[in-house]
Design a protein around this motif. Structure first.
Motif, PDB file in Angstrom:
ATOM      1  N   GLY A 282      32.705 -16.827 -35.075  1.00  0.00           N
ATOM      2  CA  GLY A 282      33.884 -17.666 -34.958  1.00  0.00           C
ATOM      3  C   GLY A 282      33.861 -18.815 -35.939  1.00  0.00           C
ATOM      4  N   ALA A 283      34.792 -19.727 -35.746  1.00  0.00           N
ATOM      5  CA  ALA A 283      34.925 -20.892 -36.617  1.00  0.00           C
ATOM      6  C   ALA A 283      34.732 -22.154 -35.794  1.00  0.00           C
ATOM      7  CB  ALA A 283      36.292 -20.900 -37.278  1.00  0.00           C
TER       8      ALA A 283
ATOM      9  N   ASP B  17      46.449 -20.248 -37.029  1.00  0.00           N
ATOM     10  CA  ASP B  17      45.099 -19.736 -37.271  1.00  0.00           C
ATOM     11  C   ASP B  17      45.014 -18.858 -38.516  1.00  0.00           C
ATOM     12  OD1 ASP B  17      42.355 -19.419 -36.588  1.00  0.00           O
ATOM     13  OD2 ASP B  17      42.844 -17.425 -35.823  1.00  0.00           O
ATOM     14  N   LYS B  18      45.925 -17.919 -38.677  1.00  0.00           N
ATOM     15  CA  LYS B  18      45.873 -16.965 -39.797  1.00  0.00           C
ATOM     16  C   LYS B  18      46.767 -17.392 -40.941  1.00  0.00           C
ATOM     17  CE  LYS B  18      43.366 -13.972 -37.527  1.00  0.00           C
ATOM     18  NZ  LYS B  18      41.973 -13.884 -37.754  1.00  0.00           N
TER      19      LYS B  18
ATOM     20  N   THR C 159      43.336 -24.117 -41.572  1.00  0.00           N
ATOM     21  CA  THR C 159      43.404 -22.855 -42.305  1.00  0.00           C
ATOM     22  C   THR C 159      43.706 -23.114 -43.771  1.00  0.00           C
ATOM     23  OG1 THR C 159      44.152 -21.746 -40.306  1.00  0.00           O
ATOM     24  CG2 THR C 159      44.520 -20.596 -42.381  1.00  0.00           C
TER      25      THR C 159
ATOM     26  N   GLU D  61      32.277 -21.492 -40.652  1.00  0.00           N
ATOM     27  CA  GLU D  61      31.981 -20.333 -39.825  1.00  0.00           C
ATOM     28  C   GLU D  61      30.624 -20.512 -39.148  1.00  0.00           C
ATOM     29  OE1 GLU D  61      34.341 -17.910 -39.567  1.00  0.00           O
ATOM     30  OE2 GLU D  61      35.520 -19.168 -40.907  1.00  0.00           O
TER      31      GLU D  61
ATOM     32  N   LYS E 287      35.650 -21.614 -31.817  1.00  0.00           N
ATOM     33  CA  LYS E 287      36.619 -20.636 -31.331  1.00  0.00           C
ATOM     34  C   LYS E 287      36.418 -19.323 -32.064  1.00  0.00           C
ATOM     35  CE  LYS E 287      41.664 -20.169 -31.514  1.00  0.00           C
ATOM     36  NZ  LYS E 287      41.706 -19.102 -32.450  1.00  0.00           N
ATOM     37  N   ALA E 288      36.365 -18.234 -31.320  1.00  0.00           N
ATOM     38  CA  ALA E 288      36.342 -16.906 -31.927  1.00  0.00           C
ATOM     39  C   ALA E 288      37.763 -16.552 -32.359  1.00  0.00           C
ATOM     40  CB  ALA E 288      35.817 -15.865 -30.935  1.00  0.00           C
ATOM     41  N   ALA E 289      37.902 -15.658 -33.324  1.00  0.00           N
ATOM     42  CA  ALA E 289      39.217 -15.310 -33.850  1.00  0.00           C
ATOM     43  C   ALA E 289      40.145 -14.767 -32.770  1.00  0.00           C
ATOM     44  CB  ALA E 289      39.066 -14.289 -34.973  1.00  0.00           C
ATOM     45  N   GLN E 290      39.617 -14.020 -31.816  1.00  0.00           N
ATOM     46  CA  GLN E 290      40.465 -13.411 -30.800  1.00  0.00           C
ATOM     47  C   GLN E 290      40.765 -14.349 -29.626  1.00  0.00           C
ATOM     48  OE1 GLN E 290      37.419 -12.435 -31.601  1.00  0.00           O
ATOM     49  NE2 GLN E 290      36.197 -12.017 -29.813  1.00  0.00           N
TER      50      GLN E 290
END
Length: 184
Positions: A100-101, A20-21, A52, A84, A113-116
């Motif tokens: 989210g993305a 993800d990151k 990503t 986004e 999906k949200a980042a968390q």
């Protein structure tokens, strides 16, 4: 991201962060023996999931080449689309906007999906999408339209900068029922 020490961290959590990151390595290493430099290593590497990488403009030439080859081979696959979006999440007290993305491709369908989140909060296969439209409304990112995706089990409302582009991409694969006739 700041380094942390978490006794409950798992390999799965590491893989999620990598995909993800991503991580960027910038390494200059010189191996010496008795103050005589023998080996030099200059390494620049980025490790991340393809979504990503493409989102940050990396490996786009490879992606374009592979897609062009697929089109030459007669593939009718729709281009993947990502970006986004804000999700209007229904809650008992009041709906809440979550940032989210989202991504769509012809095989896996739509996912948000949200980042968390560790997994997508919304996942719809292409055959589950029964309708796509835009409607008047304001999201936290501005704009005067919302993207509405309908399925037999839910109606999903999203906001973002490219609502009309999302609608065009998703509309081409949705089943809309009008006057009792199903269209593709």
């Amino acid at each position: 991201m700041q380094p942390t020490r978490d006794q409950k961290a798992t390999l799965g959590a590491l893989v999620d962060v990598l995909l993800d990151k991503g991580v960027y390595l910038n390494l200059d290493l010189i191996i010496t023996v008795a103050d005589v430099p023998l080996i030099g290593v200059n390494l620049r590497a980025t490790i991340a999931g393809m979504e990503t990488m493409l989102r940050y403009g990396l490996m786009t030439e490879w992606d374009d080449r592979v897609r062009a080859e697929a089109r030459r081979d007669g593939s009718h696959a729709a281009e993947p689309f990502a970006g986004e979006l804000w999700l209007l999440e229904p809650r008992a007290s009041a709906p809440v906007w979550r940032e989210g993305a989202a991504a769509y491709d012809h095989r896996d369908g739509f996912a948000w999906k949200a980042a968390q989140d560790s997994r997508p909060a919304v996942r719809l296969r292409p055959d589950e999408i029964t309708g796509v439209r835009t409607e008047e409304g304001r999201g936290p990112a501005g704009g005067a339209e919302l993207l509405v995706i309908e399925s037999p089990d839910a109606t999903v409302r999203l906001a973002g900068d490219r609502v009309r582009e999302w609608a065009a991409v998703l509309h081409g694969t949705s089943r809309e029922v009008r006057d009792g006739a199903e269209r593709r």
